[in-house]
Design an enzyme around this catalytic site. Structure first.
Site, PDB file in Angstrom:
ATOM      1  N   HIS B  36      -1.681  -8.728  -7.353  1.00  0.00           N
ATOM      2  CA  HIS B  36      -1.702  -8.087  -6.032  1.00  0.00           C
ATOM      3  C   HIS B  36      -2.716  -6.947  -5.995  1.00  0.00           C
ATOM      4  O   HIS B  36      -3.474  -6.806  -5.054  1.00  0.00           O
ATOM      5  CB  HIS B  36      -0.306  -7.551  -5.682  1.00  0.00           C
ATOM      6  CG  HIS B  36       0.553  -8.567  -5.002  1.00  0.00           C
ATOM      7  ND1 HIS B  36       1.124  -9.613  -5.676  1.00  0.00           N
ATOM      8  CD2 HIS B  36       0.899  -8.725  -3.697  1.00  0.00           C
ATOM      9  CE1 HIS B  36       1.801 -10.358  -4.811  1.00  0.00           C
ATOM     10  NE2 HIS B  36       1.685  -9.844  -3.608  1.00  0.00           N
ATOM     11  N   LYS B 101      12.727 -11.574  -4.561  1.00  0.00           N
ATOM     12  CA  LYS B 101      14.123 -11.124  -4.566  1.00  0.00           C
ATOM     13  C   LYS B 101      14.192  -9.664  -4.146  1.00  0.00           C
ATOM     14  O   LYS B 101      13.292  -8.879  -4.428  1.00  0.00           O
ATOM     15  CB  LYS B 101      14.766 -11.314  -5.939  1.00  0.00           C
ATOM     16  CG  LYS B 101      14.155 -10.469  -7.043  1.00  0.00           C
ATOM     17  CD  LYS B 101      15.072 -10.350  -8.244  1.00  0.00           C
ATOM     18  CE  LYS B 101      14.333  -9.859  -9.470  1.00  0.00           C
ATOM     19  NZ  LYS B 101      14.933  -8.737 -10.149  1.00  0.00           N
TER      20      LYS B 101
END
Lengths: 276, 167
Positions: B36, B101
């Site tokens: 990222h 999650k």
């Protein structure tokens, strides 16, 4: 003096890494199954069923229970009548690397915490305590960082009430929310020094997960009940089961303080032990 | 259970309901912290991205090594919130789906709504179970990152739960 060759330690650690990462602890599995039976929220039940199925697949397919095979924590209880022929730390790290490679586990360690860099398997976090006798006990706890990141330490005033301590523990779990893979096992270390409270909290995770009914476990039971009212639930989808258990370890401390550390484990609480 | 064929279509996303179960079939890309960081750095420097993000779904996952005879190792989701600071930028550059999650920040929730994207949850701590839904896996970018490289995964009926979605 009992002599244990370093190679034997290396092999034992390697086996323990494989066992811990592939076979979910019996007490944890039992707690999960009990939670599944008791859970009434539909989504929570589905999530618990997936978690239990995952443990079975991991074992039969020889796939790690969780891809985060953790930072390997190795606890050594070294009997004072044991002599190790060779280097203990190096034997442990070699064992971890061998086990992780053999199990196709993840190399999740970076050599430099600031510069990061290439992912490797070691070093493990090694905690050695000297005991009496002629046994060498080894425990491997692969600690995932989703939950390790939620660790909290507070240095309370010595005059604080137990309700304040409970509030802190509950807040630590509440703030972990759904992020660290609930239902959790909550390890709590109370006493000692700041560093020791943290170690106790982690060691508490090695205790069996069960609702202790004995008198000395009142605080654990109270916390268990209160934490399960948080309604975070498996996967954070709500339900009766935010925690599978609460394990507390205490130690004498200083007149001026009261250190408390909370170390949360995800539902995939993995560890394995062997004695040489 | 709603079946979704990837890449994500706007009409698929807007019809989803939070809390609803769905099954994804098609291509997803793994990316976690370091990938990222690199993607956003590349965007800021106006470099070409190693994957075209438009319409794509990213899975916050760093699998274990692949055992012999298997397609992939254990491959469950990692904590999504660590990616929060990078996510709005990726959504701006076409990303439409995320699987992970845990909670997202308010800024991410706003960006998901703005760009009509979707955040799915999947079974956390169930990497062995989820491996069964992956039909092929190959690293496609940032291979030097090891488990944090970007992998292209072909998935079939990959189980997810709708977290946040734009409509």
């Amino acid at each position: 003096m009992k002599v244990i060759p370093a190679a034997k330690i290396r092999n034992a650690v390697s086996d323990l890494c494989i066992k811990a990462n592939l076979s979910l602890r019996k007490d944890v599995l039992t707690a999960l199954k009990a939670a599944y039976l008791k859970e009434t929220a539909k989504k929570a039940k589905t999530a618990l069923a997936a978690i239990i199925k995952n443990a079975a697949i991991a074992k039969s397919e020889k796939l790690a229970i969780c891809q985060d095979t953790g930072m390997p924590c190795v606890f050594v209880e070294l009997g004072s009548e044991v002599k190790i022929s060779g280097d203990l730390n190096s034997a442990i790290n070699k064992g971890v690397e061998a086990g992780y490679r053999k199990g196709y586990f993840r190399n999740s360690i970076v050599k430099d915490p600031l510069l990061r860099g290439k992912s490797v398997y070691v070093p493990a976090m090694i905690h050695i305590s000297i005991t009496s006798g002629s046994k060498l006990k080894l425990t491997v706890l692969p600690k995932g960082f989703g939950c390790e990141n939620k660790t909290q330490l507070r240095m309370f005033k010595p005059t604080v009430g137990i309700s304040e301590i409970k509030k802190f523990i509950i807040e630590a779990v509440r703030s972990a929310g759904p992020d660290a893979c609930p239902p959790y096992v909550v390890g709590v270390g109370i006493g000692g020094t700041a560093d020791y409270a943290c170690l106790l909290a982690k060691k508490a995770l090695l205790n069996k997960v069960k609702r202790q009914k004995s008198k000395g476990k009142k605080l654990e039971n109270e916390l268990f009940n209160e934490l399960n009212k948080l309604n975070i639930g498996p996967m954070g989808l709500g339900g009766k089961h935010t925690v599978l258990g609460v394990n507390i370890e205490t130690y004498p401390t200083h007149i001026a303080g009261l250190p408390v550390c909370v170390n949360i484990s995800c539902h995939a609480l993995r560890s394995a032990t062997a004695a040489l | 259970m709603k079946k979704i064929i990837l890449p994500l279509q706007k009409k698929d996303i807007t019809q989803l309901k939070p809390g609803e179960e769905a099954a994804l079939t098609g291509i997803i890309y793994t990316a976690r912290d370091q990938a990222h960081k690199r993607l956003v750095e590349a965007i800021r420097k106006k470099h070409k991205l190693p994957i075209d993000l438009r319409g794509k779904a990213i899975y916050y996952c760093g699998p274990t090594k692949t055992p012999k005879g298997k397609v992939i190792g254990s491959c469950g989701p990692t904590t999504s919130s660590r990616m929060d600071e990078f996510t709005p930028e990726l959504l701006k550059h076409g990303l439409r789906g995320m699987i992970g999650k845990g909670n997202r920040s308010e800024a991410v929730a706003r960006a998901i709504k703005k760009f009509k994207a979707v955040y799915f949850l999947t079974y956390a701590g169930c990497g062995a179970l989820l491996a069964g839904y992956v039909k092929s896996a190959k690293p496609v970018a940032y291979r030097d990152l090891g488990p944090e490289a970007i992998y292209e995964l072909k998935v079939k009926d990959f189980p997810v739960i709708v977290g946040i979605r734009g409509k």
